[in-house]
Design an enzyme around this catalytic site. Structure first.
Site, PDB file in Angstrom:
ATOM      1  N   TYR A  80       0.792  -1.229   0.000  1.00  0.00           N
ATOM      2  CA  TYR A  80       0.000   0.000   0.000  1.00  0.00           C
ATOM      3  C   TYR A  80       0.827   1.284   0.000  1.00  0.00           C
ATOM      4  CZ  TYR A  80      -3.807  -3.189   0.883  1.00  0.00           C
ATOM      5  OH  TYR A  80      -4.700  -4.208   0.755  1.00  0.00           O
ATOM      6  N   PRO A  93     -11.249  -0.853  -1.850  1.00  0.00           N
ATOM      7  CA  PRO A  93     -12.412  -1.689  -2.148  1.00  0.00           C
ATOM      8  C   PRO A  93     -13.681  -1.009  -1.639  1.00  0.00           C
ATOM      9  CG  PRO A  93     -11.285  -2.544  -0.220  1.00  0.00           C
ATOM     10  CD  PRO A  93     -10.501  -1.337  -0.673  1.00  0.00           C
ATOM     11  N   SER A 534     -10.288 -12.383  -4.971  1.00  0.00           N
ATOM     12  CA  SER A 534     -10.500 -12.427  -3.528  1.00  0.00           C
ATOM     13  C   SER A 534     -11.913 -12.904  -3.222  1.00  0.00           C
ATOM     14  CB  SER A 534     -10.295 -11.021  -2.966  1.00  0.00           C
ATOM     15  OG  SER A 534     -10.330 -11.073  -1.578  1.00  0.00           O
TER      16      SER A 534
HETATM   17  N1  COA Z   1     -16.176 -30.965   1.023  1.00  0.00           N
HETATM   18  C1  COA Z   1     -17.246 -30.366   1.548  1.00  0.00           C
HETATM   19  N2  COA Z   1     -17.231 -29.128   2.077  1.00  0.00           N
HETATM   20  C2  COA Z   1     -16.073 -28.464   2.061  1.00  0.00           C
HETATM   21  C3  COA Z   1     -14.900 -29.017   1.517  1.00  0.00           C
HETATM   22  C4  COA Z   1     -14.973 -30.345   0.980  1.00  0.00           C
HETATM   23  N3  COA Z   1     -13.924 -30.932   0.460  1.00  0.00           N
HETATM   24  N4  COA Z   1     -13.909 -28.125   1.643  1.00  0.00           N
HETATM   25  C5  COA Z   1     -14.428 -27.038   2.245  1.00  0.00           C
HETATM   26  N5  COA Z   1     -15.735 -27.237   2.511  1.00  0.00           N
HETATM   27  C6  COA Z   1     -16.664 -26.323   3.196  1.00  0.00           C
HETATM   28  C7  COA Z   1     -16.034 -25.694   4.419  1.00  0.00           C
HETATM   29  O1  COA Z   1     -16.185 -26.504   5.542  1.00  0.00           O
HETATM   30  C8  COA Z   1     -16.799 -24.396   4.536  1.00  0.00           C
HETATM   31  O2  COA Z   1     -18.040 -24.642   5.131  1.00  0.00           O
HETATM   32  P1  COA Z   1     -18.929 -23.468   5.815  1.00  0.00           P
HETATM   33  O3  COA Z   1     -19.532 -22.689   4.694  1.00  0.00           O
HETATM   34  O4  COA Z   1     -19.946 -24.221   6.559  1.00  0.00           O
HETATM   35  O5  COA Z   1     -17.991 -22.697   6.677  1.00  0.00           O
HETATM   36  C9  COA Z   1     -17.042 -24.009   3.099  1.00  0.00           C
HETATM   37  O6  COA Z   1     -16.951 -25.223   2.344  1.00  0.00           O
HETATM   38  C10 COA Z   1     -16.063 -22.998   2.564  1.00  0.00           C
HETATM   39  O7  COA Z   1     -14.750 -23.520   2.583  1.00  0.00           O
HETATM   40  P2  COA Z   1     -13.733 -23.242   1.386  1.00  0.00           P
HETATM   41  O8  COA Z   1     -14.479 -22.964   0.154  1.00  0.00           O
HETATM   42  O9  COA Z   1     -12.726 -24.331   1.340  1.00  0.00           O
HETATM   43  O10 COA Z   1     -13.056 -21.880   1.710  1.00  0.00           O
HETATM   44  P3  COA Z   1     -12.646 -21.139   3.005  1.00  0.00           P
HETATM   45  O11 COA Z   1     -13.866 -20.618   3.658  1.00  0.00           O
HETATM   46  O12 COA Z   1     -11.694 -21.950   3.798  1.00  0.00           O
HETATM   47  O13 COA Z   1     -11.874 -19.909   2.349  1.00  0.00           O
HETATM   48  C11 COA Z   1      -9.975 -18.608   1.848  1.00  0.00           C
HETATM   49  C12 COA Z   1     -10.597 -19.994   1.798  1.00  0.00           C
HETATM   50  C13 COA Z   1      -8.587 -18.659   1.267  1.00  0.00           C
HETATM   51  C14 COA Z   1     -10.807 -17.650   1.026  1.00  0.00           C
HETATM   52  C15 COA Z   1      -9.952 -18.167   3.334  1.00  0.00           C
HETATM   53  O14 COA Z   1      -9.102 -19.006   4.076  1.00  0.00           O
HETATM   54  C16 COA Z   1      -9.422 -16.772   3.518  1.00  0.00           C
HETATM   55  O15 COA Z   1      -8.233 -16.576   3.691  1.00  0.00           O
HETATM   56  N6  COA Z   1     -10.317 -15.775   3.501  1.00  0.00           N
HETATM   57  C17 COA Z   1      -9.946 -14.392   3.651  1.00  0.00           C
HETATM   58  C18 COA Z   1      -9.810 -13.776   2.302  1.00  0.00           C
HETATM   59  C19 COA Z   1      -9.661 -12.303   2.439  1.00  0.00           C
HETATM   60  O16 COA Z   1      -8.880 -11.816   3.228  1.00  0.00           O
HETATM   61  N7  COA Z   1     -10.444 -11.560   1.657  1.00  0.00           N
HETATM   62  C20 COA Z   1     -10.467 -10.150   1.728  1.00  0.00           C
HETATM   63  C21 COA Z   1      -9.281  -9.560   1.091  1.00  0.00           C
HETATM   64  S1  COA Z   1      -9.383  -7.838   1.115  1.00  0.00           S
END
Ligand code: COA
Length: 596
Positions: A80, A93, A534
């Site tokens: 930044y 954003p 993202s």
């Molecule tokens: N089978 C069935 N369900 C699964 C699965 C599988 N193999 N893998 C994941 N899931 C489920 C999870 O349990 C979760 O369930 P929930 O909705 O009940 O919580 C859901 O699917 C989502 O998981 P997933 O898609 O794997 O993603 P995540 O939520 O772990 O997100 C990132 C991954 C990288 C986006 C997250 O770790 C992150 O860092 N987020 C922040 C991003 C950020 O900072 N954004 C703003 C930037 S300005």
């Protein structure tokens, strides 16, 4: 409630060899073979026993021993503060709220007063350290997350600098602080004190003050030039303009009031545009330019709540103090607050004897006028250049993906790769933000989603006739596993981008010659993120979006819901390579093919 914070682990420094191997793996399929051979030799030399890599790694480990987070300062500057691009579109954003139906000015002001009450409630939760601690969801769910970013929401300010900006944090010892909000209306800025005589203003008082502001803004003879436009310019230019502005004591006082405010509330004029999702996103990102609400902003402040008379509402956020997830939490709190605590404004405004809000004064020399003209021109170009498409994909949502026993996030990332390949015939270095808030002062690292496994899958899909469905399915699984594994690496502090940045910056700090690894073209290519993605999920009806980070790139923000996914695609019109409409249309097709 924040007692976890001291107990959070420190961000680890990944093993050097692991990062170097991963770097080569990430780039091998994205650059020509000859170039890769050269890069491989450079990387091997860097990582050789007794070489530069080992030395820098040792220094980085030492740094990590006496810092809460060894990458935080390096990252903040690189991501930044040293970025010179204008904040609107390029960096800030926005969150787009559901469209409101205001039938009169009083309606709009009532909404504003209600929202400000919510902001004050939320701020008192932060100040009292009473916000519930966030816990990780999804992959490796359940661990507490660092709450540090919340403390900066209403207390920081990004001060422009000639070479680098500064993230200033206000700390007041007065309790309760004499707090104020800045209300922007018709490009004028007004000080709205929210604590008067040690008492926080109630909603009725806030409404009274907002009405007074509205009336003051209506007096045409008193209108001052749209100084806020200067903050929409690139950072060096704004720093220069600011250094001229502060020569005058009136301007200095006005700047001081803005820099110390809790947040801005921008009362926007009707935009005159149809309020589709895409148009609301555009209006939130740049205000529609100088002839709309582009000057009704102050981009250096982290939180600007925009309330348009036409119902176009949302938040514009200066990104350096916190991530989109904090923006979501705050916005969701406010929407729930407004729904759950009905407006207390039953009848007219209060009759209280509150001191009148003050208009901020500006002395505009011809130099400042010239800066303003230039800033307005540049904002206008940015407005014309932004190509945005917000699309709700209704084919399916994350439930369908979960039923396939796949990670929805990994699946969507693979779909974005597939789409990019179909549009452009190649893959490019991709950025996906991964939260590292499991660690002290953790912000984000990068998931490099254009994996070799993703390339194998998208190539198979593109040559569909020659490859069987079973083979494609196998390749999809492999791509999803690779993506999920990288995600786990990143959220556990083992990704490569922060580590490489740390090695580069510590060499600079030690005044060493830049290691060849970082002057190699492959490194420049690796951090030119043509696809910047993202996940910003919400539980309320709203969506987040942002602009591309490079001139020939796409910004792709997505919000997975149970039965649909919102995609916000952005690119620049003056790039012949990109088209947001084409990307979105292709993405729809790719998601359907993947489902099939
Ligand atoms: N089978 C069935 N369900 C699964 C699965 C599988 N193999 N893998 C994941 N899931 C489920 C999870 O349990 C979760 O369930 P929930 O909705 O009940 O919580 C859901 O699917 C989502 O998981 P997933 O898609 O794997 O993603 P995540 O939520 O772990 O997100 C990132 C991954 C990288 C986006 C997250 O770790 C992150 O860092 N987020 C922040 C991003 C950020 O900072 N954004 C703003 C930037 S300005």
């Amino acid at each position: 409630l924040y007692h976890f914070e001291d107990g959070l682990p420190k961000l680890p420094v990944p093993p050097l060899q692991q990062t170097l191997d991963m770097y080569l793996k990430c780039m091998s399929h994205l650059i020509p073979e000859e170039q890769f051979k050269k890069t491989k030799a450079i990387v091997e030399k860097f990582g050789a026993p007794g070489g530069m890599g080992e030395f820098l790694q040792k220094k980085l480990v030492e740094r990590s021993e006496h810092k809460a987070n060894w990458v935080y300062d390096y990252w903040l500057e690189d991501m930044y503060l040293s970025n010179r691009l204008a904040l609107p579109v390029n960096s800030s954003p926005v969150m787009v709220f559901p469209k409101q139906n205001f039938t009169s000015h009083s309606d709009t002001l009532r909404f504003a007063a209600h929202l400000i009450s919510g902001v004050l409630e939320y701020k008192s939760l932060i100040d009292g350290r009473a916000l519930p601690v966030d816990y990780a969801r999804g992959q490796l769910a359940g661990t507490p997350l660092c709450m540090d970013q919340y403390n900066k929401v209403f207390t920081s300010y990004r001060l422009p600098g000639a070479k680098m900006d500064t993230l200033v944090a206000q700390k007041s010892t007065v309790m309760p602080e004499p707090e104020h909000i800045i209300v922007a209306c018709k490009n004028q800025f007004f000080v709205l004190d929210v604590v008067i005589n040690f008492r926080r203003l109630n909603e009725k008082d806030l409404y009274t003050q907002l009405e007074r502001i509205r009336k003051m803004a209506d007096i045409e003879e008193e209108r001052l030039p749209p100084i806020g436009l200067l903050t929409s310019d690139d950072r060096t230019q704004w720093a220069e303009a600011r250094s001229v502005l502060i020569k005058d004591s009136t301007n200095r006082d006005s700047l001081d009031m803005i820099e110390r405010c809790l947040c801005l509330v921008c009362l926007d004029e009707p935009s005159g545009t149809e309020l589709t999702d895409t148009n609301r996103a555009l209006l939130m990102l740049h205000g529609g330019g100088m002839d709309k609400n582009g000057g009704n902003r102050w981009y250096d402040k982290p939180m600007q709540f925009v309330i348009g008379a036409d119902g176009c509402c949302g938040v514009v956020c200066e990104h350096s103090p916190f991530e989109g997830i904090v923006l979501v939490q705050c916005s969701e709190y406010l929407l729930r607050y407004m729904r759950g605590s009905p407006s207390k404004l039953v009848r007219a405004a209060s009759m209280s004897e509150l001191p009148a809000p003050r208009r901020l004064r500006w002395k505009c020399s011809p130099d400042i006028q010239a800066f303003l003209t230039a800033s307005a021109d540049k904002l206008q170009r940015l407005v014309k250049n932004l190509d945005m498409n917000v699309n709700k994909f209704t084919g399916y949502g994350k439930e369908f993906i979960k039923k396939q026993k796949m990670s929805p996030d990994a699946y969507i990332q693979v779909a974005l790769q597939f789409t990019f390949y179909r549009c452009h015939g190649r893959l490019v270095p991709t950025y996906e933000s991964a939260s590292i808030r499991r660690f002290q002062e953790g912000r984000v690292d990068n998931i490099r989603s254009s994996t070799p496994e993703a390339l194998a899958f998208v190539k198979a899909m593109a040559n569909s006739s020659k490859i069987t469905d079973a083979e494609k399915m196998e390749l999809l699984w492999t791509a999803i596993k690779a993506q999920t594994n990288y995600t786990i690496l990143a959220i556990t502090g083992m990704a490569i981008d922060n580590h490489l940045l740390g090695l580069r910056e510590i060499a600079k700090e030690l005044k060493l010659e830049k290691p060849e690894l970082f002057s190699d073209t492959t490194y420049a290519t690796s951090i030119h993120f043509i696809l910047s993605t993202s996940q910003v999920p919400t539980t309320e009806e709203m969506f987040c979006c942002y602009g591309p980070v490079v001139p020939n790139g796409y910004g792709a923000c997505y919000n997975p819901q149970t039965d649909h996914i919102i995609f916000c695609l952005s690119s620049f019109r003056d790039s012949a390579e990109t088209s947001s409409d084409l990307f979105v249309k292709t993405l729809e097709g790719c998601l359907k093919e993947m489902q099939h």
